[in-house]
Scaffold this motif. Sequence first.
Motif, mmCIF file in Angstrom:
data_model
loop_
_atom_site.group_PDB
_atom_site.id
_atom_site.type_symbol
_atom_site.label_atom_id
_atom_site.label_comp_id
_atom_site.label_asym_id
_atom_site.label_seq_id
_atom_site.Cartn_x
_atom_site.Cartn_y
_atom_site.Cartn_z
ATOM 1 N N ILE B 118 0.831 -1.208 0.000
ATOM 2 C CA ILE B 118 0.000 0.000 0.000
ATOM 3 C C ILE B 118 0.865 1.258 0.000
ATOM 4 C CG2 ILE B 118 -0.276 0.142 2.522
ATOM 5 C CD1 ILE B 118 -3.449 0.374 1.052
ATOM 6 N N ILE B 119 2.031 1.183 0.675
ATOM 7 C CA ILE B 119 2.955 2.332 0.670
ATOM 8 C C ILE B 119 3.555 2.482 -0.733
ATOM 9 C CG2 ILE B 119 5.074 3.269 1.655
ATOM 10 C CD1 ILE B 119 2.806 3.122 3.656
ATOM 11 N N LEU B 120 3.962 1.353 -1.327
ATOM 12 C CA LEU B 120 4.496 1.386 -2.692
ATOM 13 C C LEU B 120 3.452 1.975 -3.637
ATOM 14 C CD1 LEU B 120 6.198 -2.146 -2.856
ATOM 15 C CD2 LEU B 120 7.332 0.074 -2.698
ATOM 16 N N ALA B 121 2.173 1.573 -3.444
ATOM 17 C CA ALA B 121 1.107 2.072 -4.313
ATOM 18 C C ALA B 121 0.984 3.584 -4.188
ATOM 19 C CB ALA B 121 -0.212 1.393 -3.960
ATOM 20 N N VAL B 122 1.108 4.114 -2.966
ATOM 21 C CA VAL B 122 1.030 5.575 -2.770
ATOM 22 C C VAL B 122 2.121 6.268 -3.584
ATOM 23 C CG1 VAL B 122 1.304 7.436 -1.082
ATOM 24 C CG2 VAL B 122 -0.050 5.410 -0.499
ATOM 25 N N PRO B 130 -3.158 8.302 -10.669
ATOM 26 C CA PRO B 130 -4.011 7.236 -10.164
ATOM 27 C C PRO B 130 -4.359 6.236 -11.258
ATOM 28 C CG PRO B 130 -5.178 9.348 -10.184
ATOM 29 C CD PRO B 130 -3.799 9.606 -10.674
ATOM 30 N N GLY B 131 -4.594 5.003 -10.879
ATOM 31 C CA GLY B 131 -4.984 3.995 -11.858
ATOM 32 C C GLY B 131 -4.360 2.641 -11.589
ATOM 33 N N ALA B 132 -4.791 1.659 -12.386
ATOM 34 C CA ALA B 132 -4.384 0.279 -12.168
ATOM 35 C C ALA B 132 -2.889 0.072 -12.429
ATOM 36 C CB ALA B 132 -5.208 -0.651 -13.048
ATOM 37 N N LEU B 133 -2.287 0.910 -13.304
ATOM 38 C CA LEU B 133 -0.868 0.754 -13.609
ATOM 39 C C LEU B 133 -0.032 0.872 -12.336
ATOM 40 C CD1 LEU B 133 1.210 0.521 -16.017
ATOM 41 C CD2 LEU B 133 1.505 2.993 -15.711
ATOM 42 N N ALA B 134 -0.374 1.876 -11.504
ATOM 43 C CA ALA B 134 0.352 2.065 -10.241
ATOM 44 C C ALA B 134 0.183 0.831 -9.356
ATOM 45 C CB ALA B 134 -0.141 3.316 -9.528
ATOM 46 N N GLY B 135 -1.031 0.279 -9.332
ATOM 47 C CA GLY B 135 -1.292 -0.912 -8.524
ATOM 48 C C GLY B 135 -0.448 -2.084 -8.996
ATOM 49 N N ALA B 203 -4.795 -8.315 -2.163
ATOM 50 C CA ALA B 203 -4.111 -7.035 -1.990
ATOM 51 C C ALA B 203 -4.582 -6.034 -3.031
ATOM 52 C CB ALA B 203 -2.604 -7.236 -2.084
ATOM 53 N N ALA B 204 -4.817 -6.499 -4.261
ATOM 54 C CA ALA B 204 -5.209 -5.593 -5.352
ATOM 55 C C ALA B 204 -6.550 -4.931 -5.060
ATOM 56 C CB ALA B 204 -5.254 -6.360 -6.674
ATOM 57 N N THR B 205 -7.434 -5.620 -4.339
ATOM 58 C CA THR B 205 -8.729 -5.020 -4.039
ATOM 59 C C THR B 205 -8.568 -3.852 -3.064
ATOM 60 O OG1 THR B 205 -9.132 -6.504 -2.178
ATOM 61 C CG2 THR B 205 -9.913 -7.232 -4.333
ATOM 62 N N ALA B 212 -5.113 3.284 -6.574
ATOM 63 C CA ALA B 212 -4.397 2.435 -7.518
ATOM 64 C C ALA B 212 -5.332 1.527 -8.319
ATOM 65 C CB ALA B 212 -3.341 1.606 -6.797
ATOM 66 N N GLY B 213 -6.563 1.964 -8.537
ATOM 67 C CA GLY B 213 -7.458 1.290 -9.478
ATOM 68 C C GLY B 213 -8.148 0.062 -8.951
ATOM 69 N N GLY B 214 -9.005 -0.509 -9.816
ATOM 70 C CA GLY B 214 -9.702 -1.740 -9.468
ATOM 71 C C GLY B 214 -10.932 -1.496 -8.610
ATOM 72 N N ILE B 215 -11.411 -2.545 -7.998
ATOM 73 C CA ILE B 215 -12.664 -2.486 -7.259
ATOM 74 C C ILE B 215 -12.531 -1.601 -6.018
ATOM 75 C CG2 ILE B 215 -12.244 -4.517 -5.805
ATOM 76 C CD1 ILE B 215 -15.243 -5.243 -6.324
ATOM 77 N N GLY B 216 -11.299 -1.407 -5.530
ATOM 78 C CA GLY B 216 -11.084 -0.537 -4.382
ATOM 79 C C GLY B 216 -11.536 0.885 -4.646
ATOM 80 N N THR B 217 -11.450 1.309 -5.919
ATOM 81 C CA THR B 217 -11.888 2.655 -6.285
ATOM 82 C C THR B 217 -13.387 2.820 -6.011
ATOM 83 O OG1 THR B 217 -10.254 2.479 -8.038
ATOM 84 C CG2 THR B 217 -11.749 4.358 -8.128
ATOM 85 N N ILE B 218 -14.155 1.812 -6.389
ATOM 86 C CA ILE B 218 -15.595 1.849 -6.127
ATOM 87 C C ILE B 218 -15.855 1.898 -4.623
ATOM 88 C CG2 ILE B 218 -17.739 0.501 -6.296
ATOM 89 C CD1 ILE B 218 -16.601 -0.637 -8.950
ATOM 90 N N MET B 219 -15.101 1.087 -3.889
ATOM 91 C CA MET B 219 -15.297 1.028 -2.433
ATOM 92 C C MET B 219 -15.004 2.367 -1.779
ATOM 93 S SD MET B 219 -15.119 -2.446 -0.792
ATOM 94 C CE MET B 219 -13.472 -2.788 -0.275
#
Lengths: 261, 257
Positions: B118-122, B130-135, B203-205, B212-219
């Motif tokens: 999650i720190i790496l994603a930040v 922002p987006g899935a590429l960063a994830g 982790a991706a969620t 960093a994209g994916g379903i977490g964005t909706i959440m």
Amino acid sequence: MSSPQIELRGVEVHFPGGVQALRGVDLSVQRGEFVAIVGLSGAGKSTLLRTVNRLVEPTAGSVWFEGEDLTAAPPARLLEVRAQIGMIFQTFNLVKRSSVLRNVLAGRVGRLSTWRALLGWFPRRDLEIVHGALLKLDIQDKAFVRADVLSGGQQQRVGIARALAQEPKVILADEPVASLDPPTSHVVMRDLRRINQEGITVLINLHFIDLAREYAHRVVGLRDGQVVYDGPAGEVDDATFEQIYGRALKSDDFRGLDAEG
Amino acid sequence: MAGLVEPGRWKLWAGVGLFAVVFIWSARGVEASLFRFIEGLPLLARIVVLMLVPDWSWAGRSLLGMVVSVQVALLGTTIGMLLAFPLAFLASRNISPHAASSYLNKQVLNLIRTFPEIILAVFFVAAYGPGALAGMMAIGLHSTGSLGKLYAEVVETIDPGPLEALRAAGANRAKVFWYAVMPQVLPEFLALSLYRFEINARAATVLGLVGAGGIGTIMVQALQFRRWEIVGMALMVIIVVVTLIDTASSALRRRLV
């Protein structure tokens, strides 16, 4: 007398830490001989065998193969010579989860160019040689079976087939029956005798006195890194072995009778 | 029989006492109290009830978001596998060309693993937007560290016997590697990677929470507006898909090893 096929001249091996495994060993072996190297564990038998193909580098002295000084051979030439010398091991040294076929094919890669070996692109002739080796050891029906499901005796026969696939001039056998039961030991020893009768020199480490006497032509006794006996197997008696071992003989110095006679 | 006391028995009691002290100290640190726990229960119950009635109109969007999360996990795991592969051999004591290389590469792998995904994603969101590429990059880097360490452990436990047999048969280094090392390590590597993929799918969620994209964005958007019925929908999709992946992956792993 013709020039020896294998010759060790004053070979010494010191391991780091001050351990001296071989102390000036002289040994010559003629083509077609069946030589048993006997001695207690720790006497230097494994080291001696491994200096022949330079898996262990001699600290001093030289190793000759068919008139060529191997100790002076450049790396590429050493690999070429190793490809002509098969080796079998006490613990078989198979890739356990690979098939029997893949294990035996490994005996061919020494002569294959690196890129063909990496592609697994074996010439048709190689496959025929491998097939012949499987037939000779009577394991052709196990070709596609994983090596680790086989019994110890069968695994050792895969090891022998891998060595035969090299079409070797010499086979080095390092305690090949030490992890097998008595009947299976004799089966494997008979395989080696048959191979020897086809003209392949056999150099074998044994600590079983009776096997050495029964199968070898010649016995070389090793104690504390030195050759202390060298003579025809027919002339070796228990007293000779007690002299080589430096102690009285015990029951586990003998493998026991061959169940099949 | 007074003399028959096991020596060192006092160490056990000293350990229990020490743990009790640390436990109470930690409880004070997080200001944990039974009272506060009971106080929060009614609100917690309401949220759970709201989530239990998911908003099905968000089912499609949740599923699409989850697909992206799984893609992030898949690509991230693959990147991790590719980078971990050479590092693991360089870090292993037995195959590494030099003792110093083994030590150095082990430290590199340890360093990589210190950073939570999650720190790496930040970091990657800050650098690449922002987006899935960063994830994907965050998961890829973290997986390099964790897979590299696990791969190296596999390499260090291989049977040296076949290597000696191949050398004796005249094989050069490349052939020894290909015929004696690879068949021993590859199935284990694949099994570990599948397991890593299961972890990464989870982790991706979460990574969407930091952009960093994916379903977490909706959440994260639903959470901002306290739309618990949408959060419930997304959670349901996550649970179903993650369970499916776990089942399929562990079945595959059983066949590998």
